[in-house]
Scaffold this motif. Structure first.
Motif, short mmCIF file in Angstrom:
data_model
loop_
_atom_site.label_atom_id
_atom_site.label_comp_id
_atom_site.label_asym_id
_atom_site.label_seq_id
_atom_site.Cartn_x
_atom_site.Cartn_y
_atom_site.Cartn_z
N THR A 70 7.67 3.37 34.58
CA THR A 70 7.81 5.18 34.55
C THR A 70 7.19 5.91 32.89
OG1 THR A 70 10.36 4.88 34.72
CG2 THR A 70 8.69 5.00 36.25
N VAL A 71 7.19 6.62 32.84
CA VAL A 71 7.03 6.39 31.41
C VAL A 71 8.36 7.43 31.02
CG1 VAL A 71 6.76 8.91 29.98
CG2 VAL A 71 5.19 8.13 31.43
N PRO A 72 9.11 7.57 31.66
CA PRO A 72 10.41 7.74 30.57
C PRO A 72 11.03 6.26 30.48
CG PRO A 72 10.69 9.64 32.10
CD PRO A 72 9.77 8.63 32.47
N GLU A 73 10.90 5.47 31.63
CA GLU A 73 11.09 3.73 30.95
C GLU A 73 10.46 3.02 29.85
OE1 GLU A 73 12.55 1.90 34.93
OE2 GLU A 73 10.24 1.69 34.92
N ILE A 74 8.76 3.76 29.53
CA ILE A 74 8.60 3.02 28.34
C ILE A 74 9.09 4.10 26.83
CG2 ILE A 74 5.82 2.99 27.35
CD1 ILE A 74 5.02 3.88 29.84
N ALA A 75 9.24 5.42 27.19
CA ALA A 75 10.10 5.82 25.74
C ALA A 75 11.42 5.26 25.49
CB ALA A 75 10.19 7.70 26.49
N ALA A 76 11.72 5.12 26.21
CA ALA A 76 13.24 3.89 26.05
C ALA A 76 12.94 3.04 25.77
CB ALA A 76 14.16 4.37 27.62
N TYR A 77 11.89 1.84 26.14
CA TYR A 77 11.80 0.66 25.23
C TYR A 77 11.41 1.05 23.92
CZ TYR A 77 8.61 -3.00 24.64
OH TYR A 77 7.82 -4.15 23.46
N LEU A 78 10.52 2.33 23.63
CA LEU A 78 9.76 2.70 22.49
C LEU A 78 10.42 3.04 21.88
CD1 LEU A 78 5.98 3.16 23.73
CD2 LEU A 78 6.70 1.32 22.87
N GLN A 79 11.76 3.53 22.66
CA GLN A 79 12.62 4.30 21.22
C GLN A 79 12.64 5.39 20.68
OE1 GLN A 79 15.07 1.36 18.71
NE2 GLN A 79 15.81 0.05 20.88
N VAL A 80 11.79 6.30 21.16
CA VAL A 80 10.43 7.97 21.39
C VAL A 80 11.81 8.70 21.50
CG1 VAL A 80 8.77 6.75 20.74
CG2 VAL A 80 9.39 7.67 22.90
#
Ligand code: SF4
Length: 475
Positions: free
Chosen positions: A412-422
């Motif tokens: 999901t978008v929140p999961e991707i944000a967490a992975y990218l650390q943004v």
């Protein structure tokens, strides 16, 4: 030899032709240089003088493959050319284009941008009947079909061949006194026509016309065959019944140069509108906007204009790392990204930064880039993507990883944000994308939606749900 990072989807080919001009080989080579962003693995030319077709193909950039000496040795006033980016892994001269063959009616060469979705099926049938293939390239199937045709003229034989293939193709075919320019009925890949001093020019993008001072005339219509004769005559007709258009929308997102006109629209203007739509959909509380160069600079300008956040050049791209790249003997942290992008420290230091990029494929490069931006002093990083999440592989001539490697196919978008650390992440919506191209239909968007306009034949529709992309090598 894959000089570009794996965080981008890659266009696989660019094509160029100049017909009825004494400098046709040289002008075609110059045009190919303008199309270099569409393929860096190999380049080639096929040239005709009214009697015979000669060709040359080599690995590497246009400047390496088509040297002055090579081009001087190819005499003729008709020329087609090709730059290729391959999905087939290792470098392979056999698959470079134009593919040049001799058959019962003389010589013939083809330059193809796109991917045939039924090439494997057709090839298997022909091999069972005794045909021998020289390449593992799907474009060779078209030459076999032309050679088998009983049509009287070469363009009608080509039209008959094209009616048997399915998929994406913008192609050029040359025989000793004619160049044929054809586009698939859905118009997946771009192709345009221009004029120069009475000569006809065809190219994947208009930036190639600009390079040689040619005037843009129009795009080749989906399902159109344009026949350019050595004496300057031009014929045009529809070789296929009308079908719903499926022009690749990713040409606007990333592939095409912003100074090109694609499908009749300026890439720069569409890309700016994408940035503006993104700014309206996902504003951020920030001090500066930067684009990931070079492809995202235009969209980041649009984002800045709408949000009023100051635009800065915060990342500098190194264009000269080249193909013969020497890794440092000592491991440098995040070196694969550092060799390509360097942050401008005083622009980022102590700032809340909006980073605009055109797409995220695997996410690995972006994660490193975010880290580099933070190390340069950014206090917050807000990532904005000027296209929707890429959730599906492409089957129409674009090199995409298998589906499971696309980060948005399973996160999901929140999961991707967490992975990218943004600090925050937002993508442009499909509606925002369509409003940017000022259309509601006529475009392929399958890598964002999974709604494929054409299924590969010989496999069920569920192939698109599997995690393995078809293995047909692409042109
Ligand atoms: S799937 Fe995506 S990249 Fe492939 S043709 Fe369609 S829009 Fe273009």
């Amino acid at each position: 030899m894959k000089p570009i990072d794996s965080e981008r989807l890659h266009e696989e080919c660019g094509v160029m032709a100049v017909v009825n001009h004494p400098e046709a080989p040289r002008l075609t080579t110059l045009g190919l240089a303008a199309l270099q962003h569409r393929g860096q693995e190999s380049a080639g030319l096929a040239v005709a003088d009214g009697h015979v077709v000669h060709s040359h193909r080599a690995m590497g950039y246009v400047s390496d493959a088509l040297t002055d000496e090579v081009v001087r040795g190819l005499k003729g006033h008709l020329a087609i050319g090709h730059v290729r980016y391959s999905t087939t892994g290792s470098s392979n001269l056999r698959n470079a284009q134009p593919i040049h063959v001799t058959y019962k009616r003389g010589s013939l060469a083809i330059a193809h941008n796109g991917n045939l979705v039924n090439a494997q099926t057709l090839r298997r049938e022909m091999e069972n009947e005794g045909s021998i293939f020289n390449t593992t390239n799907d474009s060779e199937v078209i030459l076999h079909l032309v050679a088998r045709s009983r049509q009287e003229t070469i363009d009608r034989a080509l039209a008959e061949a094209l009616r048997q293939v399915e998929g994406a193709f913008s192609l050029l075919v040359i025989n000793p006194d004619t160049v044929m320019v054809a586009r698939d009925p859905r118009g997946f890949r771009p192709l345009c026509l221009g004029k120069l001093d009475g000569a006809w020019v065809a190219a994947s993008e208009t930036c190639a016309l600009d390079m040689i001072g040619a005037r843009y005339e129009r795009q080749v219509d989906p399902g159109e065959m344009v026949v350019l004769h050595a004496d300057g005559r031009m014929d045009s007709y529809r070789w296929a019944d009308e079908q719903p258009a499926s022009m690749c929308i990713f040409e606007y997102v990333y592939f095409s140069r912003p100074d090109s006109t694609i499908y009749g629209r300026s890439v720069d203007q569409v890309r700016r509108r994408m940035g503006e739509a993104l700014g309206r959909e996902a504003p951020a509380d920030a001090d500066v906007v930067i684009g990931v160069p070079d492809s995202s600079n235009t969209a980041s300008l649009g984002y800045s204009r709408v949000t009023g956040i100051r635009w800065e050049l915060g990342l500098i791209r190194n264009h000269y790392v080249g193909r013969t790249f020497i890794r440092p003997s000592q491991e440098v942290r995040d070196f694969s990204v550092r060799k390509k992008y360097n942050p401008v420290r005083h622009v980022l230091q102590g700032k809340r930064v909006v980073v605009v990029d055109d797409s995220i494929v695997r996410g690995t490069t972006m994660r490193k880039l975010v880290k580099i931006i933070r190390q340069a002093g950014a206090t917050e990083v807000h990532l904005r993507i000027s296209s929707p999440p890429i959730t599906h592989s492409c089957y129409y001539g674009i090199d995409t990883p298998i589906r499971r490697e696309l980060i948005a196919s399973s996160h999901t978008v929140p999961e991707i944000a967490a992975y990218l650390q943004v600090d925050s992440l937002a993508y442009l919506s499909i509606e925002g994308l369509m409003s940017s191209v000022q259309a509601t239909e006529g475009f392929c968007r399958a890598c964002f939606t999974g709604e494929y306009p054409i299924a590969p034949s010989g496999v069920g529709k569920d192939v698109f749900e599997s995690e393995t992309a078809p293995q047909t090598p692409s042109s």
